[in-house]
Design a protein around this motif. Structure first.
Motif: not given
Ligand SMILES: N[C@@H](CCC(=O)N[C@@H](CS)C(=O)NCC(=O)O)C(=O)O
Length: 226
Positions: A25, A78, A88
């Motif tokens: 991600e 993150e 996130l």
């Protein structure tokens, strides 16, 4: 940028999968990674112990920083790569509150799942009791009902903490995928089934799908009567 990252991992392990989803991600593909075998006890090898004194997977290193513990690694990624890839941690207070709550409840969910699917692995033969396994199954059933209710409240096709994909999904999806791998009925747990269907083809999740599940798509039926 990801060449200075190393992940030692095991296939199908929810803690490992969490970190792999977070790395995808955050667009950190290209990190060094090594798939190790639990059966061969490779998680207790010197290579792992050099990073992680517990001899557990995932073991993760970024530059000179060891970041073991899957939740720690997810928060770290993150925080270090805030403006890269998917954000996130949502901004809205309501979504954040729900995200943190579900993330940490996710650890209880994971424990209750393990207490059923790995009962014979965790408990030596002479200490096993049908009544104990039955109790563990009842505790898992109650837990599953809770998550069905949470998802029901959010409405259809929702991520775990609301409209955006967040660390709650990164950390809890691998547990949900394991439920279905071990035979949970999507008819009996329709909201969890819907959530699983919503996320299973997400690129970060597909890219990190456990390789032994791909080789052998049929899982077990341990949870079929739950
Ligand atoms: N709290 C750790 C748990 C990691 C963990 O339990 N890993 C398992 C595989 S799923 C493991 O390495 N087990 C072997 C052992 O504990 O000896 C995390 O979230 O990273």
């Amino acid at each position: 940028m990801a060449e200075n990252m190393t992940l030692l991992w095991g296939s199908g392990s929810p803690p490992c999968w969490r970190v792999m989803i977070a790395l995808e991600e955050k667009n950190l593909q290209g990190y060094n990674n090594k798939l190790l075998s639990f059966e061969k006890m490779e998680h207790k090898s010197q290579e792992v112990l050099d990073i992680n004194a517990r001899g557990q997977l995932p073991s993760f290193k970024h530059g000179d920083n060891n970041v073991n513990e899957s939740y720690a690694a997810c928060f770290y990624l993150e925080s270090q790569f805030k403006s890269q890839g998917t954000k996130l941690i949502p901004d809205s207070a309501a979504e954040q509150a729900l995200m943190y709550e579900r993330m940490f409840e996710g650890l209880t969910f994971y424990e209750k799942l393990n207490a059923v699917i790995y009962y014979t692995w965790f408990v030596p033969e002479e200490e096993r009791h049908d009544s104990a396994l039955k109790r563990n199954k009842e505790a898992l059933t109650a837990e599953l009902q809770l998550w069905e209710g949470y998802l029901q409240k959010l409405g259809s096709a929702s991520n775990l903490a609301g409209p955006s994909f967040s660390l709650a999904d990164v950390t809890v999806f691998p547990t949900v995928a394991n439920l279905f791998r071990f035979g949970l009925s999507a008819e009996r747990y329709p909201k969890l089934g819907e959530y699983y269907a919503l996320l299973k083809d997400r690129p970060s999740i597909k890219a990190s799908w456990p390789p032994h599940w791909l080789e052998n798509p049929k899982g077990q039926d341990t949870l079929k009567d739950i």
